[in-house]
Design a protein around this motif. Sequence first.
Motif: not given
Length: 219
Positions: A23, A39, A111, A193
């Motif tokens: 990210l 996401w 995540r 992330q």
Amino acid sequence: MSHASDPFANLTDIRREYTLGGLRRENLPDTPIELFNQWLKQACEAQLPDPTAMCVATVDNQGQPYQRIVLLKHLDENSMTFYTNLGSRKAQHLQENNRISLHFPWYFLERQVMVIGRAEKLPVSQVLTYFHSRPFESQIGAWVSQQSSRISGRSVLETAFQQIKQKFQQGEVPLPSFWGGYRVTIEAVEFWQGGKHRLHDRFIYQKQDDCWKIDRLAP
């Protein structure tokens, strides 16, 4: 004594590398909901179990935190919504302290997302609309459970379920006075992330006036 067959003998050795992605600041949208929607869409496309499940954290009047899993039912640019029994432990906590944290554990995609905000009760009209969109059995279930209260056994629930199901079988199930929902006004959102060598990517969006301030956090 040998621990060779005990999978929990060396908990400190259970780990793996996170390699699915990164990210970067230049790729972040201006608002957290835009990234959250991306996401969430990817979590759904990956067919993760319960992609809308989130851990809701509240604190009682002694400062003791509690957590539980509920489902996200609505979101917009400024808020997230969930429904619950208004006599539940979480509702009692929110009555005294409406500070709340939501956590989405999408660990299969390496995540996680944490949301911080304040909760307020939804209007009855909105609760009623959602309540009648639920499956019939779920509506009955809402009537049966005095959430968080102590009961002698599961048979108490099953008996009450059958009684109330028979009572409302021929007509519309009314909204229980003790059932409702909360709108969480978002004040901050953190995106995590996983990264190689534990160099994870973390960014936090914080609401400042009418815009969002974005900062990278050390892993």
